[in-house]
Every structure is written in C-alpha cells, then in structure tokens.
Design a protein around this motif. Structure first.
Motif: not given
Lengths: 224, 450
Positions: A56-60, A68-69, A73-75
């Motif tokens: 699973v990749h995060s949205r970063a 930076l965000r 990284g949590r999503t």
C-alpha cells in the motif's frame, strides 16, 4: 585526572579536546560520519519483495513530499486499499517511516518472533496512522504497525511498534501503545514480541489500547 | 477587514489581518502544511507591500484571534502600553522598519512595552536577515539570578548535560566537561528522560550539590512540566529555575497542560524561594500551535511572537526558541531554520525578552552543521543572549544536534564576548584554563565521579 576519563561515565561526546576553539579533526569527522549515516537512513527506501505481502502506498509521492506533508503519509491510496483481503483478526503493517533501513533489516526477525500467522501488509512513504485505514479495510480487531524511527547519531536502525485496537480513521496517538527502540543493542525482537503479546492480552480484556492500557509489564520470565 | 494590493496589473485580496500576515510571511513548510501560505511569490510580495502600508494602530483594533476565544489575545491587549507606543504610534509597518534601522539602542529598547507581538512579527516579515541582525543588536535586555545575563559584551551558554537514563554520573560527567569549556553561565539545564517526581528530585539534588559545593554563580533547572516543579517545590526540593514550554494561543497552552494562572502560581512559588531573582525559563518554537491543531489559521511566526507575550508576563530569566527541533514539516531546510531563528530572536528582543536560541536540527531536516554555523554566527552578531552547550553538539537523550561547548567558545572569541561576569570571575578563580586538565578545585569526586 584528565578530561578523557569522563568518557567512562556517558556515551555523550565529552572530552573531545580542542583545536583552537573548535573540535579536533577526528571528532569533527566522527560527527560528520554519524550524521551521514542518519541522513542516508532517512532517504533509504523499503524493498517490499522479501515480505511477499500486499503493498500500500501512501498519498505522498516521494520522500520529499513525505517529509513535508505528514497528512499525506497517514492516508493510503484508495486503489491500493481496495484489493486488500478482509481477514479480521490481527494485521501487521510493515512501514518505512523515517528510516526504511531499520525496518528492512529487523522486521523479518520481529515477524518470526511474533510466532503468529497474522497477515502482513507493506506500506510505503507511510506514517503510523496509515495502519488505521489498512486495519479498517481488512476488518482487523487490532493493527500492529512496525515502522522506522527517526534516526539519531548513535542508532540509525531503530524500529517502533504501535498497537491500535479497533483501527479506524480518526484514531489518535493517545489511543495507541508503543514499543520503541527495537534493534540489536536496544530492545531485542524477542523482548518486543513478548511485550506485544502482553499488551494484546490487556487490549482484548479492555477492548481498547492507549492511555487506558498501562504498559506496566512485569520484568523477568513471562508465563506463556 | 479585507486588504488589497495591486502589483503588475493583478489585484491581490487578503481577507483579514490574519490572512495578510500569513501571505506576507517568507516561505516555510509549516504555513504550506496549514494551508495559509502565499500561493505565489508575487502574491507574497503584494501582501508584504500591503502590510508595509498598514498603520500600526490598526493592530490595536483587529486581533488575529478574537479576544473572547483566546486568553493570549486578552493578555496582549492588557500588556499594551500606550506611552511606550507613542514614538511610533503614527507609523506604518514599513515606516517602523525604517525607524528601527535608524534608531538608537536606547530608543529601540524603550519601545518594548509599546509593541504588540503582531507588530513585531509584521515588521520582521518585511525585513531581511541582515535587518533582523541589526535591529536585534540594538535591544538591551538584562536579567539576573546568580549570574547577570544580557550585557553587551556577554554571550552566555546553557550547559545541557542530558543523559538517556538520567544516570547521575553520566549527567555529572557532561556538566564537568561543559564547565571545563566555559559553559554554564546561563544555567545548567537538564531535560529529564521522564517527568517522574522522584527522578526529577534526584536531578535537582545533583544540580544543587554541584552548584553549592563549587560555589558556581549559576542556576540549575530540570526541564520538567511546571506541575512537576510545583510538586518538587512543595516537597522542599531545591528548585532554582522553573521551566515550561509555552505557545502563542490558549489552545496551544492547553495542549502543553498549562494556563496563565498555573504559570503565575509557579512564578510566585519560585520567586518566594528566590526573592529578587528572575526565576522562569520558557521554551517556544514555530509550529507548536499547528502541531497541536491550535493555530486558528494564523501563520506560525505570528503565533510564535504571541508566545512572547506569555513569556514576558512572568519576568523570565531565560527564553529560547528551539528553532530546528520540531522537524521539516514546519521548517524544511537550513534556509528556513536560519530565517526563523533570526526572526524569533529579533521579535523576542523587540518585545523585551532575554532571548536565546537553541540552534539545532534533526536528521530528517534538510540541514547540516554548516547551516547551524551560519545561524550561530548571525545570532552572535545579533547579540543573542545565550545559546546551548551540548557535548560535541550531539544530544544523546533528545536525539538532535545543537551547538557544542566548542561553538560557544568560538562565538565568544570571534565576537569579543565573554561569559556572564560573575561566571567569568569563577572560571578564573577555579583555574579553568584551556580545559586540558581538571583543576583540583573541581575534584571529580565532588561531582560524584571517582
């Protein structure tokens, strides 16, 4: 007594000597070497292949955006979440966090030490809370996130373990229990596994993790 | 009230003072993360031009966080001194920058109670790094406990002898190392590994023993939560300085578990033990409000300046921003850390605080020791009240890099500054020369080392 004797009492960089007012060359380069190791650890990448598990990749998008965000990284990416099986039970998420190298090196031994057939998911460019969405998608009763901790100058391979009961979006860090500094020379894999099983027994009884679940495991031999 | 400014044929509109201040702020990652940063370089300059045209008096009529929602806003309004404000009361933000750069040290120093934190933040947003150094250098702030800090030829150092398990011999070894390198005149301040009262008391007893046995003109501090310091004082422990992390909004302070009343209680208790001394030590840092989801849409530098209103309400001995500690999501790289460190120092000094800076970075920030050296030299030129002294610059408890004892020595020599006068006399009396040998008077046995 010479200042050098102070080194017996602490791992801090005492008694380094002086070159004028500055650090002597050897002490300067010792620091540079440790910092370089920590920097490389931050920018290391996790190879998911050895785990033979869904990824699973995060949205970063990349490491820079990850730093930076934290929110991204949590999503997890929605398209990575959809194919995950609905397993229930305990789910383990192996996440790169701030130091992929430590997780790459020590997560296999930790998974063996758990001595359980819990399903594993690998998460990339991930923060701890990504486990909430993954656990919820898999219908997990609890999620265990193994994640690389921010590297320091003295250790660049520490793994953190976060246990969250009934994972779902919106869980806060106060609802998790943490075992930190898992590495050779820190907390060993077998001690971390024993502590996790102890926490899980408490979490099952409480139906909760976090501040309500006191991490006051007795030291010494544990009953099975 | 909305603001608008036209540059190069485009009119930029800013919804209110809060939005104007945020958009005028030089780029930093925390404001982007919060969604309040300027969307383009030109929008940022348009905001800076609109801000430069804004009369200072406007700040007394529009709060960035409504007073009814926030006790820090109420404190700021209550602190404002109209007489102190008089010399600049007819100026705009832009004219204030010009005034500060041309004024004498006495004029700038006298302005402290007339400026609000938002005015100070505003003027630094339209100032360059060189301006931040030049303006701060004019501010004179002197504080005193056992040592006197803030003299124009003084650069003090907090000796920070942290140990991962609070081992007393490990702490003592780092203290001795720091004393041999001339550090410790700002305070000897330990970040404890736990906030447990018994552990804190052991460290307080250690500091007290070192300071009294060797008659060191400095003050000890265990940087535990203020409630733990209160319990320690009630239990009769030897508390010198009371420490607390503070922020620039009521909700940030809630997240730290403190209120203005609690800080007042701690100040009164410590002051009763040390009459005439300044007894508080505060730490701050850009980004703490966003981290606690308590920022109200206000940019992180403006909130940081508001924290200084909280600090100055309790007459502190020491205040420092921990500028690079919070991480790259708030200050991404060496450039952002450099500017923020100079902004924080300048705003703190303008508002009358004995401002130091923890010149530091974490390993996941895009920063390295070269960036830290540049900030150290700029802050030394700016007259920073104190910096940290950590063995080799490597804090083995907090896992970040700060300034070393060596850095303090180098900055003092390069800028012709000395330790606090009482401490300098002590160093001479004890016979600490170049630190090559431990003087007999500092017998390690007395520090608990054998």
């Amino acid at each position: 007594m010479l200042p050098a004797h102070l080194r017996r009492f602490t791992d801090a960089r005492v008694a380094l000597g002086r070159a004028g007012d500055a650090l002597p060359t050897s002490a300067l380069l010792d620091l540079a070497e440790a910092h370089a190791a920590a920097r490389d650890a931050v920018w290391s990448a996790l190879d998911p292949a050895p785990f033979a598990a869904p990824v699973v990749h995060s949205r970063a998008e990349d490491r820079r955006e990850y730093l930076l965000r934290p929110d991204l990284g949590r999503t997890p990416r929605a398209e990575d979440l959809a194919p995950l099986p609905r397993t229930g039970g305990i789910v383990v998420v192996v996440a790169d966090g701030l130091c992929a190298a430590g997780v790459q090196a020590h997560a296999p031994a930790l998974l063996r030490a758990f001595a359980a057939d819990w399903p594993v998911v690998v998460a990339l460019q991930a923060r701890v809370a990504i486990g909430d969405a993954i656990g919820a998608a898999m219908g997990a009763e609890a999620v265990v996130v193994l994640i690389g901790e921010r590297p320091g100058l003295s250790a660049q391979d520490s793994v953190g373990l976060y246990l969250t009961w009934a994972p779902r979006l919106g869980r806060t860090d106060a609802e998790r229990n943490c075992i930190s500094n898992i590495r050779p020379g820190g907390m060993t894999a077998s001690d971390a596994a024993a502590r996790l099983h102890w926490l899980l027994r408490g979490a099952r009884a409480l139906r909760a993790t976090g501040v309500a679940l006191k991490d006051d495991m007795p030291t010494g031999p544990l009953l099975p | 009230m909305a603001f608008r400014h036209t540059i190069r044929g485009t009119t930029h509109v800013f919804a209110d003072l809060r939005d104007l201040l945020a958009k005028a702020t030089p780029l930093r990652s925390g404001d982007v993360l919060a969604g309040v940063a300027a969307e383009s370089a030109q929008q940022r300059v348009a905001a800076q031009r609109a801000l430069a045209d804004l009369p200072l008096r406007h700040f007394l009529h529009e709060a960035v966080i409504p007073a009814e929602q926030d006790d820090v806003t109420r404190l700021i309004l209550a602190q404002h001194d109209e007489a102190g404000f008089a010399p600049v009361s007819s100026l705009t933000v832009g004219a204030l920058r010009d005034w500060l750069l041309a004024a004498t040290p006495a004029q700038v120093t006298a302005l402290a109670r007339g400026l609000t934190p938002e005015m100070a933040a505003a003027v630094t947003k339209i100032s360059r790094v060189g301006d931040l150094v030049a303006i701060a250098r004019k501010c004179r702030v002197t504080t005193r406990f056992r040592s006197t800090l803030g003299g124009t030829d003084t650069l003090a150092i907090r000796l920070q002898p942290n140990h991962p398990t609070d081992d007393p011999r490990g702490v003592a070894a780092a203290i001795l190392d720091g004393l041999l390198l001339g550090a410790g005149d700002a305070c000897i301040g330990i970040n404890p590994a736990t906030d447990n009262l018994d552990a804190v008391r052991r460290l307080l007893d250690l500091l007290h023993a070192v300071i009294t046995r060797h008659d060191i003109p400095t003050q000890g501090c265990v940087l535990c939560h203020v409630t733990t310091s209160l319990l320690a004082m009630e239990a009769g422990a030897p508390v010198d300085l009371v420490f607390q992390s503070i922020g620039g909004t009521q909700r940030t302070n809630d997240s730290f578990g403190v209120s203005l009343a609690l800080l007042g209680e701690a100040h009164d208790a410590a002051r009763a033990r040390h009459p005439g001394a300044q007894v508080m030590y505060f730490e701050t840092g850009q980004g703490s409000a966003l981290s606690a989801d308590a920022h109200h849409g206000v940019d992180q530098q403006t909130i940081e300046a508001r924290a200084y209103a909280v600090a100055r309400a309790f007459d502190p001995l020491l205040v420092n921003s921990v500028v690079g500690f919070i991480g790259p999501e708030y200050l991404f790289d060496g450039k952002q850390i450099l500017r923020a460190g100079l902004e924080d120092h300048c705003c703190g000094k303008l508002l009358g605080l004995p401002m130091g800076v923890d010149i530091c970075h974490t390993n996941h920030a895009e920063a390295d020791p070269d960036d830290m050296d540049a900030l150290l030299l700029a802050l030394a030129a700016a007259g920073v009240t104190y910096i940290m002294g950590v063995p080799g610059g490597d804090d083995v408890m907090l896992a970040y890099q700060s300034t070393s004892f060596h850095d303090g020595l180098a900055a003092r020599r390069l800028f012709g500054r000395a330790p606090a006068p009482e401490f300098a006399a002590w160093l001479a009396r004890v016979g600490i020369g170049d630190g090559a040998r431990i003087p007999a008077a500092l017998s390690p046995a007395l520090l608990g080392l054998s």
